[in-house]
Design an enzyme around this catalytic site. Structure first.
Site, mmCIF file in Angstrom:
data_model
loop_
_atom_site.group_PDB
_atom_site.id
_atom_site.type_symbol
_atom_site.label_atom_id
_atom_site.label_comp_id
_atom_site.label_asym_id
_atom_site.label_seq_id
_atom_site.Cartn_x
_atom_site.Cartn_y
_atom_site.Cartn_z
ATOM 1 N N GLU A 254 0.858 -1.201 0.000
ATOM 2 C CA GLU A 254 0.000 0.000 0.000
ATOM 3 C C GLU A 254 0.887 1.241 0.000
ATOM 4 O OE1 GLU A 254 -2.865 -0.169 3.160
ATOM 5 O OE2 GLU A 254 -3.449 -2.199 2.642
ATOM 6 N N HIS A 272 -8.214 0.042 1.236
ATOM 7 C CA HIS A 272 -8.094 0.044 2.704
ATOM 8 C C HIS A 272 -9.106 1.015 3.358
ATOM 9 C CE1 HIS A 272 -5.019 -0.781 6.132
ATOM 10 N NE2 HIS A 272 -6.232 -0.586 6.634
HETATM 11 C C1 MLT Z 1 -7.281 -0.353 11.440
HETATM 12 O O1 MLT Z 1 -6.276 -0.996 11.780
HETATM 13 O O2 MLT Z 1 -8.022 0.150 12.288
HETATM 14 C C2 MLT Z 1 -7.635 -0.194 10.005
HETATM 15 O O3 MLT Z 1 -6.772 -0.819 9.162
HETATM 16 C C3 MLT Z 1 -8.056 1.190 9.658
HETATM 17 C C4 MLT Z 1 -7.092 2.077 8.964
HETATM 18 O O4 MLT Z 1 -5.901 2.027 9.163
HETATM 19 O O5 MLT Z 1 -7.542 2.913 8.173
#
Ligand code: MLT
Length: 304
Positions: A254, A272
């Site tokens: 990412e 994501h």
């Molecule tokens: C998280 O770990 O809460 C999720 O992956 C949310 C994010 O990082 O946007």
């Protein structure tokens, strides 16, 4: 306290922190810039974009920085032990995004079961492909949930209300009053839909071997962390028709995911966005306010 929300923060939370007489800044700094200024803040709030690794922690140790808050669940972008060993506390907001992630999983499941993405794309190109898009119902299908924490449980309830047969596997939980536990390999063999709700793993939980145990029609959904599914093995499984389809919200690289995976006709992708709802962000903001106020209170008590 002086607070830097380097990846942004919900407006309401900013308002409350300002009302409580904290100073808050929401500009985004890259690592080099951060290293130069991090010691001017008491609290650093990050989402997944800012990496809090040794280099940044070394720049922060011995300064006024006391707390790093991860606005989200996964703390894999933070070297938690190293931060704590250097007197910097690390907290996350585990309670806020479960419902949003569970709803995104269902969205992907419906999207793939009814070919909604491809039907949209082709109809926009002027193709009326009614005959190509015979789908399947979710009702009566088996949903295998790996990781039966907050998100897994929220999803189990919703899927069960849709008439799905829900089974789960969890390393630490092997009993539930309502839902059936299955050993991992049995769950893989039974699942029509397999969804993963585990923390980041060193090696993929789902690779070629696991895909071989699954039905040829099975659909894998990954909204946990990129490395949890071996992307190469996933593509191979799809291309060799040993897997039905996949939905991916999290990638090993990412923000530059593998284009072959993103463009695969039987893959549904999102960037994501599991926690990216107004409601989840507001709840995360509230959790962060509670953490900052709690720490502020402790510091005041210690000083007096
Ligand atoms: C998280 O770990 O809460 C999720 O992956 C949310 C994010 O990082 O946007």
């Amino acid at each position: 306290m002086r607070i830097l929300a380097n990846d942004g923060l919900d407006k309401k939370a900013i308002g409350v922190l300002l009302d409580e007489k904290h100073e808050i800044e929401t500009d985004h700094y890259d690592l080099q810039e951060l290293k130069g200024i991090i010691g001017d803040y008491d609290v650093l709030i990050v989402r997944s974009a800012t990496k809090v690794r040794k280099e940044l922690i070394d720049a922060a140790k011995g300064t006024r920085l006391k707390l790093v808050v991860r606005a989200g669940v996964g703390v894999d972008n933070i070297d938690v032990d190293y931060a704590k060993a250097n007197g910097i506390d690390v907290r996350n907001t585990p309670n806020s995004s479960s419902n949003s992630v569970a709803e995104l999983v269902l969205g992907h499941m419906f999207g793939l079961a009814r070919h909604i993405i491809n039907a949209n794309l082709t109809l926009r190109d002027g193709e009326w492909n009614k005959k190509h898009y015979t789908g399947i119902e979710l009702q009566g299908k088996t949903l295998g949930i790996v990781g039966f924490g907050r998100i897994g449980r929220a999803l189990a309830q919703k899927a069960s209300a849709l008439g799905m047969d829900v089974v789960f596997y969890d390393k630490f939980v092997s009993k539930d009053e309502r839902f059936e536990y299955l050993p991992f390999t049995e769950l893989l063999a039974r699942a029509d839909f397999l969804t993963l709700h585990v923390q980041a793993t060193d090696k993929p939980l789902i690779g070629a071997e696991e895909i071989d145990l699954m039905k040829d029609t099975a659909i894998i959904i990954n909204t946990s962390r990129g490395g949890v599914v071996d992307e190469k093995a996933l593509l191979m499984g799809l291309n060799e028709n040993r897997l039905g389809a996949a939905a991916i919200d999290v990638f090993t690289t990412e923000p530059n995911p593998d284009p072959e995976l993103c463009n695969h006709p039987r893959v549904s992708v999102t960037p994501h966005i599991g926690a990216a709802t107004a409601e989840a962000q507001e709840r995360i903001g509230q959790e962060i306010v509670d953490i900052v106020l709690e720490i502020g209170e402790k510091l005041r008590a210690r000083a007096s």
